[in-house]
Design a protein around this motif. Structure first.
Motif, PDB file in Angstrom:
ATOM      1  N   LEU A 185       1.078   3.830  -2.865  1.00 37.93           N
ATOM      2  CA  LEU A 185       0.756   5.259  -2.713  1.00 37.93           C
ATOM      3  C   LEU A 185       1.940   6.487  -2.962  1.00 37.93           C
ATOM      4  CD1 LEU A 185      -1.230   6.127   0.841  1.00 37.93           C
ATOM      5  CD2 LEU A 185      -2.244   6.142  -1.530  1.00 37.93           C
ATOM      6  N   GLU A 186       3.545   5.995  -2.734  1.00 35.47           N
ATOM      7  CA  GLU A 186       4.396   6.374  -3.414  1.00 35.47           C
ATOM      8  C   GLU A 186       4.709   6.962  -4.746  1.00 35.47           C
ATOM      9  OE1 GLU A 186       7.556   5.971   0.025  1.00 35.47           O
ATOM     10  OE2 GLU A 186       8.781   5.946  -1.832  1.00 35.47           O
ATOM     11  N   ASN A 204       0.545  -1.109  -0.079  1.00 35.68           N
ATOM     12  CA  ASN A 204       0.336   0.116  -0.217  1.00 35.68           C
ATOM     13  C   ASN A 204       0.895   1.102  -0.045  1.00 35.68           C
ATOM     14  OD1 ASN A 204      -2.511   1.084   0.309  1.00 35.68           O
ATOM     15  ND2 ASN A 204      -2.288   2.459   2.027  1.00 35.68           N
ATOM     16  N   ASP A 205       1.793   1.503   0.766  1.00 40.53           N
ATOM     17  CA  ASP A 205       2.586   2.339   1.091  1.00 40.53           C
ATOM     18  C   ASP A 205       3.159   2.514  -0.241  1.00 40.53           C
ATOM     19  OD1 ASP A 205       1.787   2.488   3.870  1.00 40.53           O
ATOM     20  OD2 ASP A 205       3.313   1.363   4.552  1.00 40.53           O
ATOM     21  N   VAL A 244      -5.559   5.173   0.813  1.00 40.73           N
ATOM     22  CA  VAL A 244      -5.001   5.354   1.920  1.00 40.73           C
ATOM     23  C   VAL A 244      -4.081   5.449   2.799  1.00 40.73           C
ATOM     24  CG1 VAL A 244      -7.692   6.216   3.170  1.00 40.73           C
ATOM     25  CG2 VAL A 244      -6.846   4.329   3.206  1.00 40.73           C
ATOM     26  N   PRO A 245      -2.875   5.917   3.353  1.00 47.51           N
ATOM     27  CA  PRO A 245      -2.011   5.686   4.236  1.00 47.51           C
ATOM     28  C   PRO A 245      -2.647   5.006   5.433  1.00 47.51           C
ATOM     29  CG  PRO A 245      -2.421   8.470   3.958  1.00 47.51           C
ATOM     30  CD  PRO A 245      -3.778   7.496   3.561  1.00 47.51           C
ATOM     31  N   ASP A 246      -2.094   3.923   5.782  1.00 50.00           N
ATOM     32  CA  ASP A 246      -2.334   2.918   6.756  1.00 50.00           C
ATOM     33  C   ASP A 246      -3.818   2.349   6.923  1.00 50.00           C
ATOM     34  OD1 ASP A 246      -2.059   1.945   9.331  1.00 50.00           O
ATOM     35  OD2 ASP A 246      -2.265   3.181  10.569  1.00 50.00           O
TER      36      ASP A 246
END
Lengths: 565, 115
Positions: A393-394, A389-390, A452-454
């Motif tokens: 997003l990055e 996920n991170d 979304v983050p986290d």
């Protein structure tokens, strides 16, 4: 001519009887001077008497055949074409003459002689031009469809012989320090073909010069070089003329064409034809090279975007199905895969990305590569999905791409069967086919990956007894529209119904069966990407384990699910 | 198989979009266009009423995420309300139900509480 004919009519006698403009028909007493008239004909006239002695000679005839003299026999002129059996057309003093003989009264004969050099020259040029364009058109057509540079190169030399040359060699622009060449040599029956390759350093200087775009001129040296390269036999070299022309490509020459012919070949006439031929060859080769490069690129990219079959893991029988929505590109937005874990067992996953087609496929490739790297540092499914996920997003900042993923880790149990730890990333929950024949939906929850983050990621453990199967699938299965109404969704209920009682089916057969059920439901309608990944716990007493590929179900005698392995 | 989207201003600012019918590959473009048009007009707070929506597939999910990304970039938000049945199930499966949940009591629902 008409004014000459009318002049005698306007005599004072005629004017007296008729003051009006004179009639067109001349009077009998005003016979025109015929020999004066013929002096203006294109044809020259030679009239011979019964003995063959020249009696009359028009000025045109005097000019065309000055050898003919009035009062002497015509044969004494020595002009063969004027003999009794002379040709209708013959060359004389650099001109092309046409002659026709007409018998006159009193055994006299008249030879009408005409200079047709210009007409013949035009016709010849026209025929030659027509033949050249026909040849070039044929070349264009034959070369137009070669999809590969090798075949285009072979076609080029084959077409050059014999119209352009007795020996034609095409040297392709070098790749990786080597230049490949094709040769056609005229034979009694047609042409002999061969080909070879040469290091760039061993190429004849004229070819190197040609590859730089220049047209080498020193004719003698070209023959030497062609012989030295082994393209021209020493025995024919003495009579040979060689010409080297660059074959133009998009950015400089794509190849060099060498043509060799006997000395009698008129280069001045045909070098333009060779150049025109090279231009057409260049267009064909450029297209073929471009097509090959693109095909290689597409194949390489496609191969990297296709799902890889799961790795063999002790105690696990895998089954997979993959059907992209756009069959023509053979890749889509669904993906699955697996990797062995350093501590034993394996991580496996199945997912679906936002978007469609090639763009979606590229995104699946990035996710698979991420997981390939990340599983080496993180073996916990939930934390692995969080890392993924991170990463999304990055790298995807602002593009709004995301994926739904189910990711699990499988370990064989000491007592037999498998232990699965599953993590949910917003994907449809897996189904489990129990030994009892029942189908369970795993209550796995979690959030989309890359939004979304986290994110909240659900995690749970599933135990599989030998013979039980865990099934991961994409929404292309349950959202397939079809049925009786044509727009009804296949839905999870129908899927569960169809799977109930199928606990005895091998994983590859199961995966293929689900794909088949979906496609039957679709009834040839459009569909989303379809992906299925099935893991079956092999029995404790099972034969040596191996990963079976999907096999078609056998005939009806063994039931709709085919045979058990 | 029809899909409609209508919108009206909300009391206290923002716009309410009413989605009805089926939101999928063939209709999600219409929703994207509406959201883009409203964003161009300066609307930063979009509440999507899904009570009349009977179906939503992954392209519909993508349209929600895309709309929220766009609104967030402008300092606003996109939230969902009224989902039921299959649509609610899709939102639950994908976790969007939590991320894009509309909480009327919160003054700014851009940062909903998460477990």
């Amino acid at each position: 001519m008409s004014s000459t004919a009318r002049a005698p009519v306007c005599s004072p006698g005629a004017a007296r009887s008729a003051p009006a403009p004179p009639p067109l028909a001349p009077g009998h007493d005003q016979e025109p001077d015929w020999f004066e008239l013929v002096g203006h004909f294109h044809e020259g006239l030679i009239v011979c008497d019964a003995d063959g002695v020249v009696r009359h000679l028009s000025p045109v005839a005097e000019r065309l055949v000055p050898e003919v003299v009035r009062g002497r026999p015509l044969v004494a002129s020595g002009v063969a074409g004027l003999g009794r059996d002379g040709a209708a057309q013959f060359g004389h003093r650099g001109r092309r003459l046409r002659v026709r003989q007409i018998a006159l009264a009193g055994a006299r004969r008249c030879h009408y002689v005409e200079d047709v050099s210009e007409i013949v020259g035009h016709a010849d040029a026209l025929l030659a031009e027509r033949a050249r364009s026909a040849f070039l058109t044929m070349v264009g057509e034959k070369l137009g469809n070669a999809p590969h540079p090798d075949r285009a190169a072979a076609a080029v030399v084959r077409l050059a012989v014999p119209t352009l040359a007795e020996v034609a060699v095409l040297v392709l622009a070098p790749r990786c320090g080597r230049a490949r060449w094709w040769r056609a040599s005229a034979t009694a029956g047609g042409a002999a073909m061969d080909s070879g390759a040469s290091p760039v350093t061993a190429l004849p200087p004229a070819i190197v010069e040609g590859l730089s775009g220049a047209e080498p001129h020193a004719a003698e040296r070209l023959v030497e070089q062609a012989v030295a390269a082994g393209w021209l036999a020493q025995s024919t070299a003495r009579q040979a003329v060689v010409r080297v022309v660059p074959v133009p490509g998009r950015d400089g020459p794509v190849a060099v064409l060498l043509v060799a012919r006997r000395r009698t070949f008129r280069w001045d006439d045909d070098v333009e034809l060779v150049r025109a031929f090279a231009t057409r060859a260049g267009a064909a080769l450029t297209t073929a090279v471009l097509y090959r490069d693109q095909a290689e690129l597409a194949d390489t990219l496609r191969a990297s975007l296709l799902p890889v079959e799961p790795v063999a893991v002790a105690g696990v029988q895998w089954g997979t199905a993959y059907r992209p929505a756009r069959a023509s590109v053979r890749i889509g937005g669904d993906f699955y895969g697996s990797h062995r874990l350093p501590g034993g067992g394996a991580v496996f996953f199945l997912g679906d990305v936002s978007g469609k087609g090639v763009e979606a496929a590229v995104f699946t490739g990035q996710l698979r590569q991420c997981l390939q790297a990340l599983h080496r540092v993180e073996a916990n499914p939930g934390r692995l999905l969080a890392l993924l996920n991170d990463a999304v997003l990055e790298t995807d900042a602002g593009r709004g791409r995301f994926a739904t993923v189910v990711l699990g880790v499988v370990h064989p149990r000491r007592e037999g069967g498998l232990r699965l730890t599953l993590a949910g990333g917003g994907h449809l929950p897996p189904l489990v086919l129990r030994a009892s024949g029942e189908v369970e939906a795993v209550p796995l929850r979690g959030m989309l990956i890359g939004v979304v983050p986290d994110p909240r990621i659900g995690e749970l453990t599933v135990q599989l007894e030998p013979g039980e199967t865990c099934l991961l699938y994409s929404d292309g299965v349950t959202e397939a529209r079809g049925g009786c109404r044509g727009d009804e969704q296949f839905g999870q209920e129908r899927l569960v119904d169809a799977l109930t009682g199928c606990h005895g089916v091998a994983a590859p057969v199961l995966a293929e069966r689900i794909e088949q059920l979906t496609c039957d439901w679709l009834a040839h309608g459009d569909h989303d990407d379809i992906a299925v990944l099935a893991l079956r716990a092999t029995g404790a007493a099972a034969r040596p384990r191996r990963h079976l590929r999907a096999v078609p179900a056998s005939g009806g005698s063994v039931g709709p699910w085919g045979t058990r392995p | 198989m029809t899909f409609t989207v209508t919108h009206s201003p909300r009391d206290g600012g923002g716009v309410c979009l009413r989605l009805a019918g089926e939101l999928d590959l063939s209709t999600s473009g219409e929703l994207n266009e509406t959201i883009d048009r409203l964003a161009t007009q300066g609307e930063r707070h979009l509440l999507l009423d899904l009570s009349e929506l009977t179906f939503c597939d992954s392209t519909g999910i993508a349209a929600f995420v895309r709309g929220d990304n766009r609104a967030s970039a402008a300092g606003g938000w996109l939230r969902l309300t009224g989902a039921s049945g299959r649509v609610d199930r899709v939102l639950q499966v994908t976790g969007l139900a939590d991320v894009l949940r509309y909480i009327p009591d919160t003054m700014d629902p851009a940062t909903p509480s998460r477990p």
